[in-house]
Structure formats: C-alpha cells, structure tokens
Motif scaffolding. Structure first.
Motif, PDB file in Angstrom:
ATOM      1  N   HIS A  89       0.843  -1.185   0.000  1.00  0.00           N
ATOM      2  CA  HIS A  89       0.000   0.000   0.000  1.00  0.00           C
ATOM      3  C   HIS A  89       0.882   1.240   0.000  1.00  0.00           C
ATOM      4  CE1 HIS A  89      -3.777  -2.157   0.786  1.00  0.00           C
ATOM      5  NE2 HIS A  89      -3.074  -2.917   1.625  1.00  0.00           N
ATOM      6  N   ILE A 115     -10.160   9.495   2.142  1.00  0.00           N
ATOM      7  CA  ILE A 115      -9.398   8.432   1.500  1.00  0.00           C
ATOM      8  C   ILE A 115      -9.269   7.262   2.475  1.00  0.00           C
ATOM      9  CG2 ILE A 115      -7.233   7.838   0.339  1.00  0.00           C
ATOM     10  CD1 ILE A 115      -6.806  10.835  -0.100  1.00  0.00           C
ATOM     11  N   GLU A 116      -9.322   6.037   1.945  1.00  0.00           N
ATOM     12  CA  GLU A 116      -9.020   4.848   2.727  1.00  0.00           C
ATOM     13  C   GLU A 116      -7.524   4.549   2.613  1.00  0.00           C
ATOM     14  OE1 GLU A 116     -11.385   1.522   1.720  1.00  0.00           O
ATOM     15  OE2 GLU A 116     -13.310   2.526   2.106  1.00  0.00           O
ATOM     16  N   CYS A 117      -6.854   4.487   3.740  1.00  0.00           N
ATOM     17  CA  CYS A 117      -5.408   4.241   3.771  1.00  0.00           C
ATOM     18  C   CYS A 117      -5.149   2.804   4.190  1.00  0.00           C
ATOM     19  CB  CYS A 117      -4.711   5.220   4.723  1.00  0.00           C
ATOM     20  SG  CYS A 117      -2.918   5.041   4.776  1.00  0.00           S
ATOM     21  N   GLY A 118      -4.373   2.066   3.386  1.00  0.00           N
ATOM     22  CA  GLY A 118      -4.085   0.675   3.704  1.00  0.00           C
ATOM     23  C   GLY A 118      -3.074   0.493   4.808  1.00  0.00           C
ATOM     24  N   THR A 121      -5.757   1.990  10.185  1.00  0.00           N
ATOM     25  CA  THR A 121      -7.125   1.482  10.288  1.00  0.00           C
ATOM     26  C   THR A 121      -8.172   2.550   9.999  1.00  0.00           C
ATOM     27  OG1 THR A 121      -7.077   1.895  12.672  1.00  0.00           O
ATOM     28  CG2 THR A 121      -6.448  -0.299  11.912  1.00  0.00           C
ATOM     29  N   SER A 122      -7.973   3.761  10.463  1.00  0.00           N
ATOM     30  CA  SER A 122      -8.954   4.819  10.241  1.00  0.00           C
ATOM     31  C   SER A 122      -8.738   5.469   8.875  1.00  0.00           C
ATOM     32  CB  SER A 122      -8.853   5.881  11.341  1.00  0.00           C
ATOM     33  OG  SER A 122      -7.557   6.443  11.375  1.00  0.00           O
ATOM     34  N   HIS A 123      -9.776   6.145   8.386  1.00  0.00           N
ATOM     35  CA  HIS A 123      -9.696   6.817   7.102  1.00  0.00           C
ATOM     36  C   HIS A 123      -8.903   8.121   7.229  1.00  0.00           C
ATOM     37  CE1 HIS A 123     -12.240   3.756   5.789  1.00  0.00           C
ATOM     38  NE2 HIS A 123     -13.417   4.311   6.002  1.00  0.00           N
ATOM     39  N   ALA A 195      -9.015   3.162  14.521  1.00  0.00           N
ATOM     40  CA  ALA A 195     -10.337   3.355  13.931  1.00  0.00           C
ATOM     41  C   ALA A 195     -11.427   3.161  14.977  1.00  0.00           C
ATOM     42  CB  ALA A 195     -10.547   2.378  12.786  1.00  0.00           C
ATOM     43  N   SER A 233     -13.008   7.706  12.322  1.00  0.00           N
ATOM     44  CA  SER A 233     -13.803   7.058  11.285  1.00  0.00           C
ATOM     45  C   SER A 233     -13.542   5.553  11.246  1.00  0.00           C
ATOM     46  CB  SER A 233     -13.469   7.674   9.927  1.00  0.00           C
ATOM     47  OG  SER A 233     -12.079   7.593   9.686  1.00  0.00           O
ATOM     48  N   ASN A 234     -14.239   4.881  10.315  1.00  0.00           N
ATOM     49  CA  ASN A 234     -14.152   3.432  10.131  1.00  0.00           C
ATOM     50  C   ASN A 234     -14.509   2.702  11.419  1.00  0.00           C
ATOM     51  OD1 ASN A 234     -13.773   1.078   8.744  1.00  0.00           O
ATOM     52  ND2 ASN A 234     -11.535   1.175   8.722  1.00  0.00           N
ATOM     53  N   HIS A 237     -14.538  -1.250  11.796  1.00  0.00           N
ATOM     54  CA  HIS A 237     -13.302  -1.985  11.505  1.00  0.00           C
ATOM     55  C   HIS A 237     -13.128  -3.185  12.422  1.00  0.00           C
ATOM     56  CE1 HIS A 237      -9.069  -2.773  10.579  1.00  0.00           C
ATOM     57  NE2 HIS A 237      -8.828  -2.730  11.873  1.00  0.00           N
TER      58      HIS A 237
END
Length: 297
Positions: A89, A115-118, A121-123, A195, A233-234, A237
């Motif tokens: 990622h 954005i979702e970051c790989g 855990t959270s955006h 997250a 966020s997220n 998870h």
C-alpha cells in the motif's frame, strides 16, 4: 576465511593434511571469541512490518513503502513471526500538528476528500489550509466540503466545537469526545489514532484536564494540549470478519504453526469438570475453654 578454504579444499578432493593444524586452531579460537549477534526484540516503538521512505519536506504525494515481513532491516533475522506477505500500500503522510492562532477567530480549513489508507485502520482526510494541502485523520461523520476550525486560544468560557475541530483541551466543555491528543503542547497528536476509538473529557483539576482513554484509563493532560473533537472514522473496523485465510494473507498476517490449540493443546486452556458445590454456612458459636486461676506464676 580459513574454515571456508578448508571446506572448499575438502569439496575439490584436497586432503586435510595440506592445511596446517595451526591454521584450523587459530580460526576456531577466532570464531569462538567473536561476540554472538544480538537478536532484536519486537516493541520499543519499532515497526517490523514496513519501512516508509519519507522525503525531507512534507508532501501529500503517496509515499513508497518497503515491506519487511517481520524481519530486522539490518540483520535480516525474523523478529516478529506473525508478519508476512500482504499487499503493498502507499503511505499517506499525516500532519499530526494542528496549529492555529492563539488569539482572535479560529483558522478555517476545508475537507477536500476522504481516502481509505491501507497502512492504518482509520480513514484519512485531505484538507486545504490556505494554499497548502495536508492529511489528517478523518472523523466518523466527516465528508468532503466540510469546514473545520483550528485554534490554540484558551478562552474563559468553553467553546461549542463541531466534529473535526481542533482546540486546546482547556477550551472544550466537559463530556466532549476527542481524539489525537498531544502529549505536550505543540508536539502533535499522539494518543487515540485507531479506527472507531475516542476519549472523553471527564473533569478539570486546576490547569490539568483528565481524559478517559479508550482503555478506560484516566490520563491527565496540560490544558494547552491540542485535541480533535469527535470519534475516529471506520467504526466497523473491529467488527468486520476477515472471512477467509487468503484475505488474512492479503492483510499481511502469516498463519499459525498449527501445533497450539486453544482448548486441548500443551499450553492451552484445559476443559476440566466444575468443582463441587461449596456450602456457605453461618459460623457456629463454639464454647470457650475454661480459665483456670492459679496463685503461683
């Protein structure tokens, strides 16, 4: 080197008598006197999952990553056994310092994209501040187009903050949900990054603010430490099942050895019959022994 020459000579058919005994003895002593390599241990804030190649200046460009698979980058020895594989990622560099004016109205920032970051855990939210762009951790209900505020002003009356706003802890009312709390003023957000996690401001003690962490522990911070309002966020998870062993490998987790079983393994929890019923009765009065009085000591 001498041992290597010895093994090479044996491989090509040269008799050991050609090599002197003194050379072998000196080499053996030299190898025995060498210090043993120290295997690093996991922890201490060192990540053996990946190395992020940071440039000299901050940028919003996704950074290149080198996966370590649980190995020490110097010696190549396996340190963390449960890490391996995984999808590569890009890393989004988070700007942990939310800096604003110390007097006057707060600084306004606009959310450009979520954005979702790989690599976390959270955006992540892309935020525009004046003519600059930066990444911050996105809150639960944050969306593109939102206007968030940042201020280091410590007012006499607590402010009414919205989700995503960053203020000093002393400016927020009791009961406010916060994350990304600074350890010392100006050091950048250090606590509560995962997250769906959050902290709660419980009470004030002179110039200290007591915050309940996600682990239910109570931490006391300086009232000038910055914190971001809202829950991260997220949220789902932790409740999302992995579903298959292959997806677990995509996440970078190696399978277990299979030798250890939770209930009947060597170090596992044994299933034993319950203990017999223990009767709890009231204590009966027992007679005291008779006291015999004597004249002589």
């Amino acid at each position: 080197m001498a041992l290597n020459r010895l093994f090479a000579s044996l491989a090509i058919g040269v008799t050991p008598s050609v090599i002197s005994r003194k050379t072998v003895q000196v080499t053996a002593v030299r190898y025995a006197s060498m210090p043993k390599p120290v295997k690093p241990k996991p922890g201490y804030g060192i990540s053996y999952r990946r190395i992020v190649h940071f440039p000299e200046e901050y940028t919003v460009k996704p950074l290149e990553v080198t996966n370590l698979a649980g190995r020490d980058p110097v010696t190549g020895r396996v340190v963390a056994k449960g890490i391996g594989g995984g999808i590569k990622h890009k890393y989004h560099w988070i700007s942990w310092v939310r800096d604003g004016p110390t007097e006057g109205p707060p600084q306004e920032e606009k959310v450009i994209q979520i954005i979702e970051c790989g690599c976390r855990t959270s955006h992540v939210a892309l935020v525009a501040v004046g003519d600059q762009l930066k990444y911050i951790l996105a809150t639960e209900n944050m969306k593109a187009g939102d206007i968030i505020k940042t201020s280091r002003h410590l007012p006499r009356i607590p402010v009414r903050a919205n989700e995503g706003d960053a203020y000093v802890l002393g400016a927020l009312p009791l009961g406010t949900i916060v994350h990304c709390i600074e350890k010392t003023p100006g050091a950048g957000g250090l606590y509560i990054h995962a997250a769906g996690t959050q902290g709660t401001i419980l009470r004030r003690q002179n110039d200290r603010i007591v915050v309940q962490m996600p682990s239910k522990r109570l931490f006391s911070f300086d009232e000038r430490c910055m914190a971001v309002v809202g829950r991260l966020s997220n949220v789902d998870h932790g409740d999302t099942p992995i579903g298959s062993p292959q997806r677990n490998r995509w996440l970078g987790n190696r399978p277990r050895s299979g030798l250890w079983k939770r209930k009947d393994g060597r170090h596992g929890r044994k299933i034993r019959p319950p203990k017999p019923v223990k009767e709890i009765q009231a204590r009966t009065n027992f007679p005291l022994p008779a006291v015999v009085m004597k004249m002589n000591p």
